[in-house]
Design a protein around this motif. Structure first.
Motif, mmCIF file in Angstrom:
data_model
loop_
_atom_site.group_PDB
_atom_site.id
_atom_site.type_symbol
_atom_site.label_atom_id
_atom_site.label_comp_id
_atom_site.label_asym_id
_atom_site.label_seq_id
_atom_site.Cartn_x
_atom_site.Cartn_y
_atom_site.Cartn_z
ATOM 1 N N TRP A 55 16.788 33.207 -34.835
ATOM 2 C CA TRP A 55 17.748 32.402 -34.072
ATOM 3 C C TRP A 55 18.468 33.225 -33.000
ATOM 4 O O TRP A 55 19.408 32.763 -32.382
ATOM 5 N N SER A 56 18.008 34.447 -32.790
ATOM 6 C CA SER A 56 18.678 35.336 -31.847
ATOM 7 C C SER A 56 18.554 34.849 -30.409
ATOM 8 O O SER A 56 17.537 34.256 -30.017
ATOM 9 N N ALA A 57 19.588 35.127 -29.604
ATOM 10 C CA ALA A 57 19.537 34.821 -28.180
ATOM 11 C C ALA A 57 18.512 35.693 -27.469
ATOM 12 O O ALA A 57 17.965 35.289 -26.439
ATOM 13 N N VAL A 58 18.242 36.891 -28.012
ATOM 14 C CA VAL A 58 17.224 37.793 -27.459
ATOM 15 C C VAL A 58 16.425 38.378 -28.631
ATOM 16 O O VAL A 58 16.736 39.461 -29.129
ATOM 17 N N PRO A 59 15.399 37.663 -29.107
ATOM 18 C CA PRO A 59 14.672 38.069 -30.316
ATOM 19 C C PRO A 59 14.072 39.466 -30.246
ATOM 20 O O PRO A 59 14.093 40.200 -31.236
ATOM 21 N N GLN A 60 13.517 39.845 -29.076
ATOM 22 C CA GLN A 60 12.892 41.160 -28.968
ATOM 23 C C GLN A 60 13.916 42.278 -29.188
ATOM 24 O O GLN A 60 13.644 43.272 -29.877
ATOM 25 N N THR A 61 15.102 42.101 -28.614
ATOM 26 C CA THR A 61 16.156 43.097 -28.784
ATOM 27 C C THR A 61 16.595 43.176 -30.248
ATOM 28 O O THR A 61 16.809 44.265 -30.786
ATOM 29 N N THR A 62 16.712 42.033 -30.894
ATOM 30 C CA THR A 62 17.101 42.006 -32.301
ATOM 31 C C THR A 62 16.080 42.716 -33.177
ATOM 32 O O THR A 62 16.441 43.493 -34.076
ATOM 33 N N LEU A 63 14.795 42.475 -32.936
ATOM 34 C CA LEU A 63 13.758 43.143 -33.714
ATOM 35 C C LEU A 63 13.759 44.648 -33.476
ATOM 36 O O LEU A 63 13.610 45.442 -34.414
ATOM 37 N N TYR A 64 13.953 45.049 -32.221
ATOM 38 C CA TYR A 64 13.931 46.474 -31.874
ATOM 39 C C TYR A 64 15.080 47.216 -32.561
ATOM 40 O O TYR A 64 14.871 48.207 -33.284
ATOM 41 N N TYR A 65 16.309 46.721 -32.341
ATOM 42 C CA TYR A 65 17.458 47.408 -32.918
ATOM 43 C C TYR A 65 17.589 47.150 -34.417
ATOM 44 O O TYR A 65 18.134 47.986 -35.145
ATOM 45 N N GLY A 66 17.069 46.015 -34.887
ATOM 46 C CA GLY A 66 17.058 45.764 -36.320
ATOM 47 C C GLY A 66 16.180 46.752 -37.064
ATOM 48 O O GLY A 66 16.511 47.184 -38.177
ATOM 49 N N THR A 67 15.066 47.147 -36.449
ATOM 50 C CA THR A 67 14.194 48.158 -37.048
ATOM 51 C C THR A 67 14.894 49.508 -37.094
ATOM 52 O O THR A 67 14.818 50.237 -38.100
ATOM 53 N N GLU A 68 15.590 49.852 -36.010
ATOM 54 C CA GLU A 68 16.357 51.100 -36.001
ATOM 55 C C GLU A 68 17.446 51.067 -37.078
ATOM 56 O O GLU A 68 17.721 52.084 -37.736
ATOM 57 N N TYR A 69 18.057 49.911 -37.239
ATOM 58 C CA TYR A 69 19.102 49.758 -38.254
ATOM 59 C C TYR A 69 18.517 49.957 -39.654
ATOM 60 O O TYR A 69 19.120 50.625 -40.505
ATOM 61 N N LEU A 70 17.346 49.400 -39.901
ATOM 62 C CA LEU A 70 16.678 49.569 -41.183
ATOM 63 C C LEU A 70 16.403 51.047 -41.468
ATOM 64 O O LEU A 70 16.631 51.537 -42.586
ATOM 65 N N ILE A 71 15.921 51.781 -40.472
ATOM 66 C CA ILE A 71 15.644 53.210 -40.644
ATOM 67 C C ILE A 71 16.929 53.962 -40.984
ATOM 68 O O ILE A 71 16.954 54.833 -41.861
ATOM 69 N N THR A 72 18.021 53.615 -40.295
ATOM 70 C CA THR A 72 19.306 54.270 -40.547
ATOM 71 C C THR A 72 19.780 54.004 -41.970
ATOM 72 O O THR A 72 20.277 54.912 -42.652
ATOM 73 N N VAL A 73 19.627 52.764 -42.427
ATOM 74 C CA VAL A 73 20.023 52.410 -43.795
ATOM 75 C C VAL A 73 19.191 53.186 -44.813
ATOM 76 O O VAL A 73 19.721 53.690 -45.820
ATOM 77 N N LEU A 74 17.889 53.306 -44.589
ATOM 78 C CA LEU A 74 17.020 54.043 -45.510
ATOM 79 C C LEU A 74 17.418 55.513 -45.582
ATOM 80 O O LEU A 74 17.394 56.115 -46.662
#
Length: 432
Positions: A95-114
Motif C-alpha cells: 500500500w506504499s506511495a512508493v513501493p520500490q523505495t519501501t522494498l529497498y529501505y525495508g530490506t536495509e531495515y531487515l539487515i539492520t535488525v538481524l
C-alpha cells in the motif's frame, strides 16, 4: 630379543594434539568483539564510508554465522519475534506511495535488525560491550581530531549558532552518538574496575571525558541530561548486585510503578518541566521548529490513519510535503532527516496498526529485559536497561529504531533481543 615400544608409539603414553577444527574456537576467541566493533564502526562512520557501510553490513550476518555456525539456533526465537517489525515494514510495500523505495529501505531495515539480533543473542555479552566501546571510542577520537562544526539556525529566526557535528551529518546525530558513547564508556569503566582490568577502566574514563566534551559542544542539553540520568540508573543497578533477590525485586517494582504513574500523569508536569529546561538552556519553545514538523505530520496521519504511507515513503525528493519541511528546516541535502519523534515517525509511515505492533513487541521485551536484569544484573544487561532509559527520555524529540543502517536501530534490537537470550547453563562433565 623383543623390543619395548616407546611411549610415543603407545596409545596410553601419547598426547593427542587437537585437530584444526578442535583448535579453531581458541584461535577465534575474540572474534565476537571484533565483529561487533567492525559493524558498529561502519555505521558510525557512514558519513565518511558512504556505500562502504552498506557493503560491510550486507556481508556482516553471513560472515558471522560462517565463522560461528553453532550460534545460529540461538537466534531463532528472537528472529521470530522481532522479525515481525521489519516484516511488516516490507509488507507495507503493498500500500506504499512508493513501493520500490519501501522494498529497498525495508530490506536495509531487515539487515539492520538481524545485525542487532546477532549482537543480542549470539555474541558473547562481555565481548559485545567491549566491541561497542572500541567502536564508539573510534568515533569519539575521530570526531575530536577531524570533526567539524556547522552553523545551526533557529527555525523562524535569523539567529545562528556554531555547533559541533563531529563526523556526523548534524549536531543532533553528533549529540546522540556522543551521549550513547558516554553510557557505553561508563559501563566499561564499571566493568573494568569490577574485573580488575584497570587499564581498560582508565581508557573508558578518558573516552567518557571526550564524549562529555562533544555533547556540550554540540549544544544538546537533552542528550546530556538523558545520558547522565541513564548512567546513574546503570550505576544503581550495578550497586544493586549486592542486594538480595527479594530486595532487587522490590526496587524494580517501586521504580516501575513510579515511572508508570509519571507517564500516566505526564499532562500535569511534562510541559512545565520541559519549558523550564528549554528556558534555562536558552532554547526556543518550538524545540527548534519541531512543533511545525509535528503539525505537518499530524495532518498526514489523519489522512492515512490505519496503515500510513508505507515504510520510508515520505522522505523522498519530489514529495511536496517533504519538500516543504526540508525547506522550512533548511536541509539542503534532503537526506537523513526525520520527524524528531519516534511515535510520529512510525504513525506517518505505518499507521496505527504498525505503531501498535511496534509498541506491543518493544514494550513486552523491554519489560522482560528489566525482569531478567533484576534477576541477573550483568554488565551488558545493566547497560541495556540504561539505554532503554536513555531512549525513553529522548523518543519524544528524536526518532529511534526505525532508520535502516543506523547504529541506534541495531543497538535497540540488540538490547531487546537480549531479553530473549537463553540462560547459560552448566553442562555436566562427560566421562572420558
Amino acid at each position: 630379543m623383543t623390543r619395548t615400544a616407546r611411549p610415543a608409539d603407545s596409545h596410553q603414553g601419547s598426547i593427542a594434539r587437537p585437530t584444526y577444527l578442535e583448535a579453531r574456537p581458541h584461535r577465534l576467541v575474540y572474534f565476537d568483539g571484533i565483529w561487533v566493533a567492525f559493524v558498529m564502526t561502519a555505521m558510525l562512520f557512514e558519513q565518511l564510508l558512504r556505500s562502504g557501510t552498506a557493503l560491510v553490513l550486507v556481508a556482516a550476518v553471513p560472515v558471522y554465522f560462517i565463522v560461528r555456525p553453532d550460534r545460529l539456533p540461538k537466534a531463532g526465537l528472537a528472529v521470530g519475534v522481532l522479525g515481525l517489525l521489519p516484516a511488516f515494514a516490507l509488507l507495507s510495500a503493498f500500500w506504499s506511495a512508493v513501493p520500490q523505495t519501501t522494498l529497498y529501505y525495508g530490506t536495509e531495515y531487515l539487515i539492520t535488525v538481524l545485525i542487532g539480533i546477532v549482537i543480542g543473542v549470539a555474541v558473547n555479552a562481555n565481548q559485545a560491550l567491549i566491541g561497542l566501546f572500541f567502536a564508539f571510542s573510534a568515533h569519539a577520537i575521530a570526531s575530536m581530531l577531524i570533526g567539524g562544526y556547522a552553523l545551526v539556525g533557529r527555525v523562524g529566526s535569523s539567529e545562528v549558532e556554531l555547533a559541533f557535528i563531529g563526523i556526523m551529518a548534524s549536531k543532533n546525530q553528533a549529540a546522540d552518538a556522543s551521549g550513547l558513547g558516554m553510557l557505553i564508556a561508563s559501563a566499561v569503566a564499571a566493568f573494568g574496575i569490577a574485573q580488575r582490568r584497570y587499564f581498560l577502566g582508565l581508557c573508558a574514563l578518558v573516552v567518557l571525558g571526550i564524549d562529555i566534551w562533544m555533547v556540550v559542544r554540540a549544544d544538546s542539553t537533552g542528550a546530556l541530561l538523558a545520558a547522565v540520568f541513564a548512567a546513574f540508573a546503570m550505576i544503581a543497578m550495578q550497586a544493586g548486585r549486592v542486594l538480595t533477590m527479594q530486595a532487587r525485586t522490590l526496587l524494580f517494582v517501586t521504580i516501575t510503578t513510579t515511572l508508570t504513574l509519571a507517564f500516566a500523569l505526564r499532562t500535569f508536569w511534562f510541559d512545565a518541566v520541559m519549558g523550564s529546561i528549554l528556558e534555562s538552556a536558552g532554547k526556543d519553545a518550538t524545540l527548534t521548529g519541531r512543533t511545525f514538523i509535528w503539525d505537518q505530520a499530524s495532518r498526514m496521519i489523519d489522512a492515512n490513519p490505519a496503515f500510513g504511507l508505507g515504510y520510508n515513503a515520505f522522505w523522498n525528493v519530489g514529495n511536496p510535503d517533504a519538500e516543504l519541511i526540508w525547506k522550512f528546516a533548511g536541509i539542503a541535502e534532503k537526506r537523513g532527516f526525520n520527524f524528531h519523534n519516534t511515535a510520529i515517525e512510525i504513525l506517518v509511515h505505518l499507521g496505527y496498526v504498525g505503531f501498535t505492533l511496534f509498541a506491543a513487541v518493544a514494550g513486552a521485551l523491554a519489560m522482560l529485559l528489566a525482569i531478567r536484569v533484576t534477576r541477573r544484573p550483568e554488565a551488558f544487561g545493566t547497560f541495556a536497561v540504561a539505554y532503554l532509559f536513555f531512549m525513553g527520555i529522548r523518543t519524544p524529540v528524536e526518532s529511534y529504531g526505525f532508520n535502516p543502517f543506523s547504529y541506534a536501530t541495531a543497538l535497540i534490537f540488540a538490547i531487546l533481543s537480549y531479553a530473549l537470550r537463553s540462560e547459560h547453563r552448566r553442562q555436566a562433565a562427560k566421562p572420558r
